[in-house]
Design a protein around this motif. Structure first.
Motif, PDB file in Angstrom:
ATOM      1  N   THR A   2       0.433  -3.305   1.661  1.00 10.80           N
ATOM      2  CA  THR A   2       0.532  -3.506   0.209  1.00 10.80           C
ATOM      3  C   THR A   2      -0.832  -3.441  -0.477  1.00 10.80           C
ATOM      4  OG1 THR A   2       0.342  -5.928   0.357  1.00 10.80           O
ATOM      5  CG2 THR A   2       2.561  -4.979   0.518  1.00 10.80           C
ATOM      6  N   LEU A   3      -1.915  -3.413   0.288  1.00 12.43           N
ATOM      7  CA  LEU A   3      -3.254  -3.471  -0.316  1.00 12.43           C
ATOM      8  C   LEU A   3      -3.584  -2.279  -1.223  1.00 12.43           C
ATOM      9  CD1 LEU A   3      -5.262  -5.026   2.643  1.00 12.43           C
ATOM     10  CD2 LEU A   3      -4.808  -6.089   0.427  1.00 12.43           C
ATOM     11  N   PRO A   4      -3.183  -1.035  -0.870  1.00 11.63           N
ATOM     12  CA  PRO A   4      -3.442   0.057  -1.808  1.00 11.63           C
ATOM     13  C   PRO A   4      -2.760  -0.141  -3.162  1.00 11.63           C
ATOM     14  CG  PRO A   4      -3.043   0.946   0.364  1.00 11.63           C
ATOM     15  CD  PRO A   4      -2.693  -0.522   0.428  1.00 11.63           C
ATOM     16  N   GLY A   5      -1.692  -0.947  -3.188  1.00  6.40           N
ATOM     17  CA  GLY A   5      -0.986  -1.220  -4.442  1.00  6.40           C
ATOM     18  C   GLY A   5      -1.519  -2.424  -5.188  1.00  6.40           C
ATOM     19  N   ASN A   6      -2.608  -3.024  -4.685  1.00  9.30           N
ATOM     20  CA  ASN A   6      -3.175  -4.193  -5.375  1.00  9.30           C
ATOM     21  C   ASN A   6      -3.567  -3.843  -6.806  1.00  9.30           C
ATOM     22  OD1 ASN A   6      -5.992  -5.517  -6.246  1.00  9.30           O
ATOM     23  ND2 ASN A   6      -4.725  -7.038  -5.240  1.00  9.30           N
ATOM     24  N   VAL A   7      -3.218  -4.748  -7.717  1.00  7.63           N
ATOM     25  CA  VAL A   7      -3.557  -4.501  -9.118  1.00  7.63           C
ATOM     26  C   VAL A   7      -4.037  -5.771  -9.825  1.00  7.63           C
ATOM     27  CG1 VAL A   7      -1.272  -4.919 -10.127  1.00  7.63           C
ATOM     28  CG2 VAL A   7      -2.737  -3.126 -11.089  1.00  7.63           C
ATOM     29  N   PHE A  12      -8.812   0.599  -3.557  1.00  7.15           N
ATOM     30  CA  PHE A  12      -8.571   2.036  -3.417  1.00  7.15           C
ATOM     31  C   PHE A  12      -8.536   2.664  -4.803  1.00  7.15           C
ATOM     32  CE2 PHE A  12      -6.898   0.098   0.398  1.00  7.15           C
ATOM     33  CZ  PHE A  12      -7.235   0.991   1.405  1.00  7.15           C
ATOM     34  N   ASP A  13      -8.884   3.932  -4.869  1.00  9.81           N
ATOM     35  CA  ASP A  13      -8.912   4.640  -6.155  1.00  9.81           C
ATOM     36  C   ASP A  13      -7.548   5.262  -6.416  1.00  9.81           C
ATOM     37  OD1 ASP A  13      -9.720   5.802  -8.507  1.00  9.81           O
ATOM     38  OD2 ASP A  13     -10.675   7.527  -7.548  1.00  9.81           O
ATOM     39  N   VAL A  14      -6.683   4.494  -7.087  1.00 10.64           N
ATOM     40  CA  VAL A  14      -5.336   4.959  -7.412  1.00 10.64           C
ATOM     41  C   VAL A  14      -5.239   5.063  -8.937  1.00 10.64           C
ATOM     42  CG1 VAL A  14      -2.864   4.528  -7.157  1.00 10.64           C
ATOM     43  CG2 VAL A  14      -4.451   3.768  -5.370  1.00 10.64           C
ATOM     44  N   GLY A  48       2.106  -7.392 -18.157  1.00  7.15           N
ATOM     45  CA  GLY A  48       2.063  -5.980 -18.514  1.00  7.15           C
ATOM     46  C   GLY A  48       1.241  -5.150 -17.548  1.00  7.15           C
ATOM     47  N   LEU A  49       1.266  -5.523 -16.264  1.00 10.77           N
ATOM     48  CA  LEU A  49       0.554  -4.751 -15.243  1.00 10.77           C
ATOM     49  C   LEU A  49       1.329  -3.479 -14.914  1.00 10.77           C
ATOM     50  CD1 LEU A  49      -0.352  -7.718 -12.863  1.00 10.77           C
ATOM     51  CD2 LEU A  49      -1.958  -6.433 -14.281  1.00 10.77           C
ATOM     52  N   PRO A  50       0.651  -2.425 -14.467  1.00  8.08           N
ATOM     53  CA  PRO A  50       1.346  -1.174 -14.138  1.00  8.08           C
ATOM     54  C   PRO A  50       2.370  -1.373 -13.020  1.00  8.08           C
ATOM     55  CG  PRO A  50      -1.032  -0.829 -14.222  1.00  8.08           C
ATOM     56  CD  PRO A  50      -0.811  -2.313 -14.273  1.00  8.08           C
ATOM     57  N   LYS A  51       3.568  -0.848 -13.235  1.00  3.47           N
ATOM     58  CA  LYS A  51       4.612  -0.895 -12.206  1.00  3.47           C
ATOM     59  C   LYS A  51       4.688   0.475 -11.541  1.00  3.47           C
ATOM     60  CE  LYS A  51       7.310  -4.492 -14.519  1.00  3.47           C
ATOM     61  NZ  LYS A  51       8.567  -4.831 -15.209  1.00  3.47           N
ATOM     62  N   VAL A  52       3.814   0.651 -10.581  1.00  2.00           N
ATOM     63  CA  VAL A  52       3.651   1.961  -9.948  1.00  2.00           C
ATOM     64  C   VAL A  52       3.736   1.815  -8.433  1.00  2.00           C
ATOM     65  CG1 VAL A  52       2.079   3.900  -9.589  1.00  2.00           C
ATOM     66  CG2 VAL A  52       2.196   2.789 -11.827  1.00  2.00           C
ATOM     67  N   HIS A  53       4.572   2.637  -7.802  1.00  8.13           N
ATOM     68  CA  HIS A  53       4.690   2.612  -6.344  1.00  8.13           C
ATOM     69  C   HIS A  53       3.550   3.383  -5.684  1.00  8.13           C
ATOM     70  CE1 HIS A  53       8.399   0.551  -5.395  1.00  8.13           C
ATOM     71  NE2 HIS A  53       9.005   1.139  -6.404  1.00  8.13           N
ATOM     72  N   THR A  54       3.126   2.889  -4.520  1.00  9.12           N
ATOM     73  CA  THR A  54       2.180   3.627  -3.673  1.00  9.12           C
ATOM     74  C   THR A  54       2.858   3.998  -2.358  1.00  9.12           C
ATOM     75  OG1 THR A  54       1.328   1.477  -2.932  1.00  9.12           O
ATOM     76  CG2 THR A  54       0.066   2.647  -4.619  1.00  9.12           C
ATOM     77  N   GLY A  94       9.104   5.274   3.162  1.00  8.25           N
ATOM     78  CA  GLY A  94       8.161   4.313   3.720  1.00  8.25           C
ATOM     79  C   GLY A  94       6.796   4.910   3.992  1.00  8.25           C
ATOM     80  N   LYS A  95       6.444   5.965   3.255  1.00  5.22           N
ATOM     81  CA  LYS A  95       5.150   6.618   3.460  1.00  5.22           C
ATOM     82  C   LYS A  95       4.285   6.519   2.205  1.00  5.22           C
ATOM     83  CE  LYS A  95       7.086   9.912   6.784  1.00  5.22           C
ATOM     84  NZ  LYS A  95       7.320  11.330   7.099  1.00  5.22           N
ATOM     85  N   PHE A  96       2.985   6.432   2.419  1.00  3.65           N
ATOM     86  CA  PHE A  96       2.050   6.354   1.290  1.00  3.65           C
ATOM     87  C   PHE A  96       2.037   7.656   0.493  1.00  3.65           C
ATOM     88  CE2 PHE A  96      -0.310   2.998   3.777  1.00  3.65           C
ATOM     89  CZ  PHE A  96      -0.175   1.994   2.823  1.00  3.65           C
ATOM     90  N   PHE A  97       1.840   7.523  -0.811  1.00  3.27           N
ATOM     91  CA  PHE A  97       1.546   8.697  -1.643  1.00  3.27           C
ATOM     92  C   PHE A  97       0.677   8.256  -2.811  1.00  3.27           C
ATOM     93  CE2 PHE A  97       5.090   6.842  -3.895  1.00  3.27           C
ATOM     94  CZ  PHE A  97       4.934   7.209  -5.232  1.00  3.27           C
TER      95      PHE A  97
END
Length: 211
Positions: free
Chosen positions: A40-45, A100-102, A146-152, A157-160
């Motif tokens: 879940t770390l790449p999706g940290n916001v 991460f730079d997302v 109001g944080l971004p609701k964005v899947h990583t 079950g794979k990263f994108f």
């Protein structure tokens, strides 16, 4: 059906250094957070703290770590010396560098510290890593702020949308977790890892972990 597949397993939990952009706690200050789900770390916001908890700065080498006072011994050792104590409210609004730079996760509300009523000092660091799409508390907090609701992670079950190194990799694979941790370690953001035993849901049909 989810309830039929819970197992007691041992996962790798990680303690991460989130580097502050503000230098009021020193030029090399990081907030420490703990998670049992490295995927879940790449999706940290955001980071969540408790306004009712006392936090402290601890100097380790040339780095300053910020952590709940009650968790210092468990995380940093009994010999760790407190530099300064302060209430959690002093951390609210501080900005930190993303792990991460997302691009899709960047917004005016992202990568800041917020108060939340679900933060405790029972385990971890007294700071909760928040990935809006991957936890009920995270989602509710993200909706309120109001944080971004964005899947990583996609439905397979794979990263994108994360990085060339991680995109397309199954998030619960051991090699993928190793790649996440190596990326963080190479950039000086991994404090330590620990084995962690907990209950985790598996599909009762095919025996794969559920996300």
């Amino acid at each position: 059906e989810v309830a039929q597949g819970y197992k007691t397993i041992t996962d790798t939990s990680v303690y991460i250094k989130f580097k502050l952009k503000d230098d009021r706690f020193g030029k090399n200050a990081s907030v420490l957070a703990w998670t049992t789900t490295p995927w879940t770390l790449p999706g940290n916001v955001a980071l969540a703290i408790s306004k009712d908890v006392t936090y402290a700065t601890v100097l380790v080498g040339d780095e300053t770590y910020i952590i709940a006072k009650d968790r210092i011994g468990a995380v940093l050792g009994e010999n760790a010396k407190i530099e300064k104590e302060f209430p959690g409210v002093d951390l609210v609004g501080l900005e930190y560098e993303s792990l991460f730079d997302v691009p899709a996760l960047k917004s005016e509300t992202s990568y800041k510290i917020y108060p939340a009523d679900f933060v405790t000092t029972t385990d971890g660091t007294g700071v909760v890593h928040t990935a809006v799409m991957y936890g009920e508390d995270d989602y509710n907090l993200g909706t309120t702020l109001g944080l971004p609701k964005v899947h990583t992670v996609d439905e397979a079950g794979k990263f994108f949308g994360v990085s060339e190194e991680l995109n397309g990799k199954y998030v619960k694979a051991a090699k993928t977790e190793e790649a996440i941790m190596k990326s963080l370690e190479d950039r000086g953001l991994l404090l330590k890892t620990e084995a962690y035993e907990h209950e985790y849901p598996f599909c009762w049909r095919c025996d794969t972990p559920l996300l």
